[in-house]
Design a protein around this motif. Sequence first.
Motif, mmCIF file in Angstrom:
data_model
loop_
_atom_site.group_PDB
_atom_site.id
_atom_site.type_symbol
_atom_site.label_atom_id
_atom_site.label_comp_id
_atom_site.label_asym_id
_atom_site.label_seq_id
_atom_site.Cartn_x
_atom_site.Cartn_y
_atom_site.Cartn_z
ATOM 1 N N GLU A 430 0.605 -0.876 -0.052
ATOM 2 C CA GLU A 430 -0.067 -0.080 0.198
ATOM 3 C C GLU A 430 1.176 1.185 -0.018
ATOM 4 O O GLU A 430 0.544 1.757 -0.323
ATOM 5 C CB GLU A 430 -1.345 -0.288 1.428
ATOM 6 C CG GLU A 430 -2.043 0.979 1.347
ATOM 7 C CD GLU A 430 -2.959 1.081 0.525
ATOM 8 O OE1 GLU A 430 -3.786 2.103 -0.153
ATOM 9 O OE2 GLU A 430 -3.400 0.140 -0.576
ATOM 10 N N LYS A 433 1.538 2.562 -3.168
ATOM 11 C CA LYS A 433 0.636 3.019 -4.709
ATOM 12 C C LYS A 433 1.687 4.154 -4.934
ATOM 13 O O LYS A 433 1.030 3.727 -6.666
ATOM 14 C CB LYS A 433 -0.328 3.672 -3.376
ATOM 15 C CG LYS A 433 -1.645 3.252 -4.993
ATOM 16 C CD LYS A 433 -2.998 3.415 -4.027
ATOM 17 C CE LYS A 433 -3.131 5.077 -3.445
ATOM 18 N NZ LYS A 433 -4.175 5.453 -2.764
ATOM 19 N N ASP A 434 1.514 5.177 -4.869
ATOM 20 C CA ASP A 434 2.129 6.862 -5.402
ATOM 21 C C ASP A 434 3.305 6.569 -6.351
ATOM 22 O O ASP A 434 3.803 7.756 -6.359
ATOM 23 C CB ASP A 434 1.504 7.715 -4.558
ATOM 24 C CG ASP A 434 0.228 7.397 -4.328
ATOM 25 O OD1 ASP A 434 -0.694 7.620 -5.425
ATOM 26 O OD2 ASP A 434 -0.698 7.904 -3.348
ATOM 27 N N ALA A 458 -11.269 1.800 -10.773
ATOM 28 C CA ALA A 458 -11.156 2.536 -9.514
ATOM 29 C C ALA A 458 -10.512 1.012 -8.807
ATOM 30 O O ALA A 458 -9.380 2.081 -8.368
ATOM 31 C CB ALA A 458 -12.422 2.553 -8.990
ATOM 32 N N ARG A 459 -10.282 0.332 -9.127
ATOM 33 C CA ARG A 459 -9.513 -0.987 -7.900
ATOM 34 C C ARG A 459 -7.778 -0.609 -9.236
ATOM 35 O O ARG A 459 -7.371 -0.721 -8.560
ATOM 36 C CB ARG A 459 -9.705 -2.196 -9.050
ATOM 37 C CG ARG A 459 -9.341 -3.289 -8.152
ATOM 38 C CD ARG A 459 -9.476 -5.207 -8.172
ATOM 39 N NE ARG A 459 -11.097 -4.908 -8.074
ATOM 40 C CZ ARG A 459 -11.931 -5.606 -9.334
ATOM 41 N NH1 ARG A 459 -11.401 -5.316 -10.146
ATOM 42 N NH2 ARG A 459 -13.079 -6.212 -8.902
ATOM 43 N N ASP A 462 -6.150 2.781 -8.231
ATOM 44 C CA ASP A 462 -6.139 3.074 -6.298
ATOM 45 C C ASP A 462 -4.285 2.090 -5.327
ATOM 46 O O ASP A 462 -4.005 2.059 -5.038
ATOM 47 C CB ASP A 462 -7.455 2.281 -5.632
ATOM 48 C CG ASP A 462 -7.171 2.083 -4.195
ATOM 49 O OD1 ASP A 462 -6.522 3.493 -4.092
ATOM 50 O OD2 ASP A 462 -7.313 0.957 -3.803
ATOM 51 N N ARG A 463 -3.942 1.299 -7.527
ATOM 52 C CA ARG A 463 -3.290 0.022 -6.635
ATOM 53 C C ARG A 463 -2.081 1.215 -7.818
ATOM 54 O O ARG A 463 -0.467 0.025 -7.803
ATOM 55 C CB ARG A 463 -3.159 -1.130 -7.208
ATOM 56 C CG ARG A 463 -4.316 -2.151 -6.417
ATOM 57 C CD ARG A 463 -4.858 -2.915 -6.648
ATOM 58 N NE ARG A 463 -5.477 -3.991 -4.951
ATOM 59 C CZ ARG A 463 -5.667 -5.054 -5.088
ATOM 60 N NH1 ARG A 463 -5.742 -5.818 -5.748
ATOM 61 N NH2 ARG A 463 -7.080 -5.605 -4.048
#
Length: 761
Positions: A430, A433-434, A458-459, A462-463
């Motif tokens: 997590e 992610k960015d 969206a999934r 988000d990843r």
Amino acid sequence: MLSLLRRITQEVTAAQSLPVALDIIVRRVRRAMRAEVCSIYLVDPNTNEYILMATRGLNADVAGSASLKADEGLVSLVGRRAEPVNLEDAHIHPSFHYLKGTGEERYRSFLGVPIIHHRQVLGVLVVQHEDKRRFDEGEEAFLITLSAQLAGVIAHAEATGAMTSLSVNAASAGSDFRYKGVAGSSGVAIGRGVVVYPPADLDVIPDRTVDDCATEVEEFNQALDAVRQDIRRASNRLSQHLSNDEKALFDVYLKILDDNAWSKDVESKINAGNWAQGALRQVIQTHIAHFDRMDDPYLRERASDIRDLGRRILSHLQAKAPNLAERFEEPSIIIGEELTASMLGEVPLDKIKGLVSVMGSGNSHVAILARAMGIPTVMGALDLPYAQLDKVNLIVDGYLGQIFTYPSEHLTQNYQQIVDEERQLEEEYETLKDLPCVTQDGYRLSLYVNTGLTADIARSLDRGAEGIGLYRTEVPFMVRDRFPTEAEQEHIYRQQLEGFAPAPVTVRTLDIGGDKSLPYFPISEENPFLGWRGIRVTLDHLEIFMAQIRAMIKASAGLHNLKIMLPMISHVAEVEEALALIRRAYAEIKEEGYDVKMPQVGVMIEIPAAVYQVKELASLVDFMSVGSNDLTQYLLAVDRNNPRVADLYNCFHPSVLRALHSIVKQVKNEGINLSVCGEMAGDPMGAIILMAMGYDVLSMSSTSLPKVKAVIRNISMDQAQNMLDQVIHLTHADAVTQTMTRLMREANIERLVRPAKTTTH
């Protein structure tokens, strides 16, 4: 001979237990071959000893206890050689060993053949005579043929635990039965099983215990009455069009339904604790097997009548049963003979802990879907007794492709630790992610996603997905009962393009055929994977192709992030024809006043013909994407949906690696973008190899993306290229994976791929 083999096999298959099946074999073979002795020895999986399990002619009292060591006697010689041993006088052979208590000392001639299933020797089938004589070639051939047919039955008994403890000295095993399948989607699931099945298919109905037997009996009798009424109505409706003889067929059906014997059998099985559908399946299958064994062709045909009536009764029972979603009171493990996307669609996602499919392979579409959703999955569990696993506690090991039934507390605790470690890894992912996917020495790799559903957008974002490397347009086609209109397609494609704008979105033209069919556009072929599929279909149906291309280009208006990809390319001419049509559609849409730009067009490299034409194809298109799933399938001549050959399907096969490397070398100076959008790209081991080869973009499921990013960010490009150098010239796929596993462990990145404890099971 063939009819005799068929009858023996049918009797054995219909047997209710392993001892009954083995007794049928020795009794029928002894009679068929006029032998004085017929015996079956099975290998004890715990000790590797050969246990005398059934005999006619020897002392039956020692069956189950008499045994031969793995290197002792003629029986073990047959097993070690995995080939027949045919002796005129067994006593003079150096390997002869007298098995005490059997009474075999007076028998001289010996013929033993191995019972082999999936390369594993399960046991030995033996016939013997008192006289010194060699069994003739016909007798030997008969026994070999029979053992080959019976191997699957015995393997199934072994898988269901009937052979877990053959030896009288072995500890009894009451739990932790393990079944081997193929890893479909990594992860571990611990929970209760729910068996799912298609409607009105008797063969896949599971057994299920019930408390209220009276209600089940009542529902069965109501279904029976409903079928009687259906048949009477059909008879009355068609009576004016049928002769008396033809009308008599309806009377035959009614007589079968009125036969109290088999309906009482169903009621008896219900009262014994099985639900009505399971009891019906048991009785119908028993009657069908009985008719199938008959010599009279007319009577054998009655089996189809029984099956038809069984399906009719079943459909009425199922009409009253709760729907699939209502059966999931808690998150559960879905089990089925052949799971489909439509079955999964009926169950709320939060109720699915894991998936197990008897059929299919790790690259079946259900497995690909499971990976996209992050659901632990095992495919191709051919010997799994799935019908008996409804409401049974299970563990699904999606790393090693294993299923455990009735797991012990100790085993459950071990796997719970793996689940806890997985949760910790997810938290670690997590934080990435960015962050960009950059190696420790600064090499930038782009990670895209493969999508097919609106929910994927969206999934994926988000990843940390940087774009769509493959949008499967067949998905919206498959969920409808007709072709979607141009306007409907435009709306669907616009959602994907807007969701990722300004990042690129690669939309693949309709890729049906092979294992992807449309219910309203059936394609029936003997060899569909080498048939009418992909670009071949759409170029033959310009109305489909042009509507789709127009919808794509219109959907890109004002966004300008569309890329079009053509599947199943095998000829330069196909690309030239498709490009001309795309340019025509673009010109038309520009004239209609849309704010559009000519999209980049690329091709999929997924069949060997394209591998050897990449330079020519590169001169025509803007980008290329290797479909590693199909490329592996075609290079290795392995149907990736066939569990029987699933072990042969391996994207780390030397031929696949060399083909992938060759593609990069051939187009290195052509100035086009090169990506991989198959499942290999989402495997961290595969991602390292592909990056080292020189691929610019890897496209994968959103679930795989964080894992791949974590691994790439923790190594250098130099390390990756060193790994590639060490495996590219290896001659075995296993050697490739073993070497890569070692190198990843040495680089301290194996822990980012799977929990540490998964390597101990």
